[in-house]
Write an enzyme that holds these catalytic residues in place. Structure first.
Site, PDB file in Angstrom:
ATOM      1  N   LYS A  35     -12.963  -5.051   4.665  1.00  0.00           N
ATOM      2  CA  LYS A  35     -12.249  -3.663   4.768  1.00  0.00           C
ATOM      3  C   LYS A  35     -11.736  -2.488   3.739  1.00  0.00           C
ATOM      4  O   LYS A  35     -11.286  -3.909   2.479  1.00  0.00           O
ATOM      5  CB  LYS A  35     -11.726  -3.211   6.336  1.00  0.00           C
ATOM      6  CG  LYS A  35     -10.313  -4.006   6.486  1.00  0.00           C
ATOM      7  CD  LYS A  35      -9.590  -3.223   7.881  1.00  0.00           C
ATOM      8  CE  LYS A  35      -8.196  -3.800   7.701  1.00  0.00           C
ATOM      9  NZ  LYS A  35      -7.647  -3.703   9.037  1.00  0.00           N
ATOM     10  N   TYR A 255      11.008  12.407 -16.671  1.00  0.00           N
ATOM     11  CA  TYR A 255      11.398  13.232 -16.017  1.00  0.00           C
ATOM     12  C   TYR A 255      12.641  13.062 -14.567  1.00  0.00           C
ATOM     13  O   TYR A 255      13.145  12.201 -14.022  1.00  0.00           O
ATOM     14  CB  TYR A 255      10.807  13.309 -14.654  1.00  0.00           C
ATOM     15  CG  TYR A 255       9.075  14.108 -14.828  1.00  0.00           C
ATOM     16  CD1 TYR A 255       8.610  14.825 -15.762  1.00  0.00           C
ATOM     17  CD2 TYR A 255       7.372  13.014 -14.819  1.00  0.00           C
ATOM     18  CE1 TYR A 255       8.269  15.553 -16.403  1.00  0.00           C
ATOM     19  CE2 TYR A 255       6.325  13.817 -15.321  1.00  0.00           C
ATOM     20  CZ  TYR A 255       6.488  15.124 -16.344  1.00  0.00           C
ATOM     21  OH  TYR A 255       5.876  15.196 -16.713  1.00  0.00           O
TER      22      TYR A 255
END
Length: 358
Positions: A35, A255
């Site tokens: 899956k 950042y």
């Protein structure tokens, strides 16, 4: 030229991990859980690579079952989440899909149909997500027998909540609940074992096991890595070093200026970020590797780039490939640094990262 950010998929390692699952399953047969696009590895190539080994596949939903058929594979496909509409049941019957029924709504749909697929029933043994309560099972079975004397019921499944924790008693409790609930139907098959169950000594495996993460080399056990369990990494996530510079002591990178050099530090930028599925919360000291040498991330992960400390790799140069996880740095290690699990990392790699198979 495109950037050389890539997920290399070792299908030989995938097959060997499946064989490990077979050995650990004892007398149980093994269905391959593919899956979530084969846990991010590509459902078509993964299922095809296991064609000669896996007698069944297991997926979450109908779309994934269709993807397996589109590759030309003919094995039965178990739909672990069942079906979401009445019309889906007929498609399952026509295509050899085996839905897991877990609700009375699904039984009502079945009552209105003549063309039944082979199917499973889910027993809620304690996880409390999906499934019939053990006290409801006798009534469910009577209802099915009233619908058709020639039932296509294959057997029963359940799912463990705490099998990844070797200190938890809940798996044994769930197993006992499941055994008692299904004991009146000895001719029907049983399936309980997720990946973690393969590594629990003495755990009954019944008729079918359902390994998922272990096929891809990730650990299903808390506090343990895949290689420590004898599993091979299947995915190697790699990206190029695109810049290097000397960051003077006292200056920051990235950042928020979250990392500040405490000494003159040779730093490199790598062409991968959270836009590719690399976890944003993997901060300073998360391991990576270049030319076989382990290095570390520094500062915040950006959308398209991240920074690494090249102190331990003085010969590293622009264009060299950085391993974000693979054989030198385990995916379970990176997941732990990011406060998550390897399942999320593998399935989270985005579509702009090409998969290359060998």
């Amino acid at each position: 030229m495109p950037r050389n950010t890539i997920a290399r998929i070792d299908l030989g390692a995938l097959r060997r991990n499946f064989q490990t699952a077979q050995r650990r399953a004892g007398g149980a047969r093994v269905m391959a859980v593919v899956k979530a696009d084969g846990y991010g590895h590509g459902i078509g190539p993964v299922a095809s690579a296991l064609d000669s080994l896996a007698p069944k596949y297991a997926v979450a939903c109908l779309e994934e079952a269709r993807a397996i058929r589109e590759t030309g594979l003919i094995q039965p496909v178990v739909l672990l989440q069942g079906v979401h509409a009445e019309a889906d049941i007929d498609e399952c019957a026509r295509n050899g899909f085996e839905p897991v029924f877990h609700s009375f709504q699904q039984l009502a749909w079945l009552e209105r149909l003549e063309n039944w697929p082979a199917f499973w029933l889910k027993v809620n043994s304690g996880m409390n997500r999906l499934g019939f309560h053990p006290d409801e099972l006798a009534g469910v079975m009577s209802r099915l027998q009233a619908m058709s004397a020639d039932t296509e019921l294959l057997g029963f499944v359940t799912h463990f909540a705490c099998a990844d924790d070797p200190d938890s008693a809940m798996t044994a409790q769930q197993t006992a609940v499941f055994e008692k609930a299904t004991s009146s139907f000895p001719d029907l098959m049983k399936s309980v074992a997720n990946s973690a169950a393969h590594f629990r000594p003495g755990q009954p495996m019944f008729d079918w096991s359902r390994p998922g993460i272990m096929l891809y080399g990730g650990s299903p056990m808390v506090g343990t890595t895949g290689p420590e369990l004898g599993l091979e990494p299947v995915m190697s996530l790699e990206a190029p070093l695109i810049s290097t510079r000397l960051v003077p002591a006292g200056e920051s990178v990235g950042y928020g200026a979250g990392w500040v050099a405490d000494r003159n530090t040779r730093m490199g930028m790598v062409a991968i970020g959270y836009g590719d599925g690399y976890p944003r919360h993997a901060g300073t000291n998360t391991p990576a590797a270049i030319n076989g040498q382990r290095i570390r991330l520094i500062g915040r992960v950006s959308m398209d780039m991240l920074a690494v400390d090249l102190t331990n790799a003085p010969d590293a140069k622009e264009g060299d490939s950085v391993e974000l996880w693979g054989r030198t740095v385990g995916v379970d290690e990176v997941a732990a640094c990011a406060g998550t699990i390897s399942y999320e990392l593998m399935t989270g790699i985005t579509g702009r990262v090409p998969r290359q198979y060998r």
